[in-house]
Scaffold this motif. Structure first.
Motif, PDB file in Angstrom:
ATOM      1  N   LEU A 208       0.802  -1.215   0.000  1.00  0.00           N
ATOM      2  CA  LEU A 208       0.000   0.000   0.000  1.00  0.00           C
ATOM      3  C   LEU A 208       0.841   1.276   0.000  1.00  0.00           C
ATOM      4  N   LEU A 209       1.933   1.263   0.711  1.00  0.00           N
ATOM      5  CA  LEU A 209       2.723   2.476   0.923  1.00  0.00           C
ATOM      6  C   LEU A 209       3.570   2.826  -0.303  1.00  0.00           C
ATOM      7  N   PRO A 210       3.950   4.109  -0.408  1.00  0.00           N
ATOM      8  CA  PRO A 210       4.890   4.495  -1.469  1.00  0.00           C
ATOM      9  C   PRO A 210       6.262   3.848  -1.231  1.00  0.00           C
ATOM     10  N   LEU A 211       7.135   3.952  -2.211  1.00  0.00           N
ATOM     11  CA  LEU A 211       8.377   3.190  -2.222  1.00  0.00           C
ATOM     12  C   LEU A 211       9.255   3.436  -0.997  1.00  0.00           C
ATOM     13  N   ARG A 212       9.461   4.672  -0.613  1.00  0.00           N
ATOM     14  CA  ARG A 212      10.351   4.966   0.523  1.00  0.00           C
ATOM     15  C   ARG A 212       9.783   4.421   1.824  1.00  0.00           C
ATOM     16  N   ALA A 213       8.519   4.606   2.062  1.00  0.00           N
ATOM     17  CA  ALA A 213       7.888   4.088   3.279  1.00  0.00           C
ATOM     18  C   ALA A 213       7.831   2.560   3.256  1.00  0.00           C
ATOM     19  N   ALA A 214       7.589   1.997   2.080  1.00  0.00           N
ATOM     20  CA  ALA A 214       7.574   0.535   1.958  1.00  0.00           C
ATOM     21  C   ALA A 214       8.966  -0.031   2.226  1.00  0.00           C
ATOM     22  N   GLY A 215       9.991   0.665   1.781  1.00  0.00           N
ATOM     23  CA  GLY A 215      11.359   0.243   2.065  1.00  0.00           C
ATOM     24  C   GLY A 215      11.671   0.268   3.551  1.00  0.00           C
ATOM     25  N   TYR A 216      11.135   1.267   4.236  1.00  0.00           N
ATOM     26  CA  TYR A 216      11.319   1.350   5.687  1.00  0.00           C
ATOM     27  C   TYR A 216      10.643   0.171   6.384  1.00  0.00           C
ATOM     28  N   VAL A 217       9.420  -0.152   5.975  1.00  0.00           N
ATOM     29  CA  VAL A 217       8.702  -1.293   6.560  1.00  0.00           C
ATOM     30  C   VAL A 217       9.433  -2.586   6.231  1.00  0.00           C
ATOM     31  N   TYR A 218       9.957  -2.684   5.017  1.00  0.00           N
ATOM     32  CA  TYR A 218      10.698  -3.884   4.622  1.00  0.00           C
ATOM     33  C   TYR A 218      11.939  -4.074   5.498  1.00  0.00           C
ATOM     34  N   ALA A 219      12.699  -3.005   5.670  1.00  0.00           N
ATOM     35  CA  ALA A 219      13.960  -3.107   6.413  1.00  0.00           C
ATOM     36  C   ALA A 219      13.755  -3.275   7.907  1.00  0.00           C
ATOM     37  N   ASN A 220      12.712  -2.656   8.457  1.00  0.00           N
ATOM     38  CA  ASN A 220      12.563  -2.642   9.907  1.00  0.00           C
ATOM     39  C   ASN A 220      11.470  -3.549  10.446  1.00  0.00           C
ATOM     40  N   ALA A 221      10.691  -4.167   9.579  1.00  0.00           N
ATOM     41  CA  ALA A 221       9.654  -5.086  10.051  1.00  0.00           C
ATOM     42  C   ALA A 221       9.716  -6.423   9.330  1.00  0.00           C
ATOM     43  N   ALA A 222       9.607  -6.406   8.009  1.00  0.00           N
ATOM     44  CA  ALA A 222       9.511  -7.663   7.255  1.00  0.00           C
ATOM     45  C   ALA A 222      10.804  -8.483   7.319  1.00  0.00           C
ATOM     46  N   SER A 223      11.933  -7.841   7.122  1.00  0.00           N
ATOM     47  CA  SER A 223      13.203  -8.585   7.159  1.00  0.00           C
ATOM     48  C   SER A 223      13.493  -9.175   8.537  1.00  0.00           C
ATOM     49  N   PRO A 224      13.322  -8.437   9.635  1.00  0.00           N
ATOM     50  CA  PRO A 224      13.532  -9.062  10.943  1.00  0.00           C
ATOM     51  C   PRO A 224      12.544 -10.194  11.249  1.00  0.00           C
ATOM     52  N   ILE A 225      11.306 -10.062  10.817  1.00  0.00           N
ATOM     53  CA  ILE A 225      10.333 -11.143  11.045  1.00  0.00           C
ATOM     54  C   ILE A 225      10.718 -12.368  10.219  1.00  0.00           C
TER      55      ILE A 225
ATOM     56  N   ARG B  24       5.615  -6.137  -5.880  1.00  0.00           N
ATOM     57  CA  ARG B  24       5.385  -4.693  -5.893  1.00  0.00           C
ATOM     58  C   ARG B  24       5.479  -4.075  -7.280  1.00  0.00           C
ATOM     59  N   ARG B  25       5.906  -4.792  -8.256  1.00  0.00           N
ATOM     60  CA  ARG B  25       6.158  -4.207  -9.580  1.00  0.00           C
ATOM     61  C   ARG B  25       4.904  -3.869 -10.358  1.00  0.00           C
ATOM     62  N   ASN B  26       3.845  -4.574 -10.159  1.00  0.00           N
ATOM     63  CA  ASN B  26       2.638  -4.441 -10.957  1.00  0.00           C
ATOM     64  C   ASN B  26       1.506  -3.951 -10.063  1.00  0.00           C
ATOM     65  N   LEU B  27       0.751  -2.976 -10.522  1.00  0.00           N
ATOM     66  CA  LEU B  27      -0.325  -2.414  -9.716  1.00  0.00           C
ATOM     67  C   LEU B  27      -1.402  -3.452  -9.421  1.00  0.00           C
ATOM     68  N   LEU B  28      -1.719  -4.280 -10.388  1.00  0.00           N
ATOM     69  CA  LEU B  28      -2.713  -5.330 -10.174  1.00  0.00           C
ATOM     70  C   LEU B  28      -2.235  -6.331  -9.119  1.00  0.00           C
ATOM     71  N   MET B  29      -0.972  -6.728  -9.209  1.00  0.00           N
ATOM     72  CA  MET B  29      -0.409  -7.652  -8.219  1.00  0.00           C
ATOM     73  C   MET B  29      -0.377  -7.011  -6.833  1.00  0.00           C
ATOM     74  N   ARG B  30      -0.025  -5.728  -6.774  1.00  0.00           N
ATOM     75  CA  ARG B  30       0.008  -5.037  -5.480  1.00  0.00           C
ATOM     76  C   ARG B  30      -1.372  -5.008  -4.857  1.00  0.00           C
ATOM     77  N   THR B  31      -2.381  -4.718  -5.648  1.00  0.00           N
ATOM     78  CA  THR B  31      -3.748  -4.668  -5.130  1.00  0.00           C
ATOM     79  C   THR B  31      -4.221  -6.048  -4.691  1.00  0.00           C
ATOM     80  N   LEU B  32      -3.980  -7.024  -5.520  1.00  0.00           N
ATOM     81  CA  LEU B  32      -4.388  -8.393  -5.201  1.00  0.00           C
ATOM     82  C   LEU B  32      -3.694  -8.897  -3.937  1.00  0.00           C
ATOM     83  N   PHE B  33      -2.392  -8.694  -3.837  1.00  0.00           N
ATOM     84  CA  PHE B  33      -1.673  -9.190  -2.670  1.00  0.00           C
ATOM     85  C   PHE B  33      -1.892  -8.333  -1.432  1.00  0.00           C
ATOM     86  N   PHE B  34      -2.286  -7.074  -1.593  1.00  0.00           N
ATOM     87  CA  PHE B  34      -2.703  -6.289  -0.436  1.00  0.00           C
ATOM     88  C   PHE B  34      -3.907  -6.955   0.225  1.00  0.00           C
ATOM     89  N   ILE B  35      -4.874  -7.361  -0.581  1.00  0.00           N
ATOM     90  CA  ILE B  35      -6.072  -8.039  -0.064  1.00  0.00           C
ATOM     91  C   ILE B  35      -5.705  -9.402   0.530  1.00  0.00           C
TER      92      ILE B  35
END
Length: 161
Positions: free
Chosen positions: A65-82, A134-145
């Motif tokens: 859902l988030l823009p690239l910079r915020a998504a990168g922050y979530v990736y580095a500080n939440a998803a990768s440690p989990i 994250r590359r495709n808008l359709l994939m992003r929407t589908l996987f967000f759900i």
């Protein structure tokens, strides 16, 4: 990500050695050997991965859902440690069961067939493909759900078979 396989292997070996020490001490009659194995058993269960999967799915939904910079922050500080925590816990489970099998518990490896390990595998696989999602808008929407549904299911559904 490139050091993760060696880290997982090292944790697996260290867990197997500690569990083997505990089992050997228990067989010699020392009660604290059993306590050490019980402590490893407490963290090395399949049910541990369900809340981790919920956290990862929520972080992944935010990344979709988030823009690239915020998504990168979530990736580095939440998803990768989990992801790292799930990988290390899975290595702990495997190391403990291998040590039990080595000490004569023939059914120890059948513990690894528990269906709840699907949550650990889902975290690891989703993390490997996160950049592609994250590359495709359709994939992003589908996987967000999908990720929101997975987070809600892991938190609120009982998964009783």
């Amino acid at each position: 990500m490139n050091r993760m396989p060696s880290t997982v292997l090292m944790v697996m070996v260290m867990t197997a050695l500690l569990a083997a020490l505990g089992i050997a001490l228990e067989q010699k009659g020392y009660a604290f050997g059993a306590r050490g194995v019980e402590r490893l058993d407490a963290i090395a269960s399949a049910a541990t991965f369900m809340p981790l999967a919920a956290l990862y799915a929520f972080a992944a939904a935010l990344m979709m859902l988030l823009p690239l910079r915020a998504a990168g922050y979530v990736y580095a500080n939440a998803a990768s440690p989990i992801h790292a925590a799930a990988s290390i816990l899975l290595a702990t489970v495997i190391g403990l069961q291998v040590a039990r099998f080595a000490f004569g518990e023939d059914d120890a490896l059948w513990t690894l067939v528990d269906w709840q390990f699907v949550f650990a595998v889902a975290i690891i696989v989703a993390h490997m493909f996160m950049n592609h999602l994250r590359r495709n808008l359709l994939m992003r929407t589908l996987f967000f759900i999908i990720f929101l549904a997975a987070a809600a299911a892991c938190l609120f559904w009982t998964f009783r078979l």
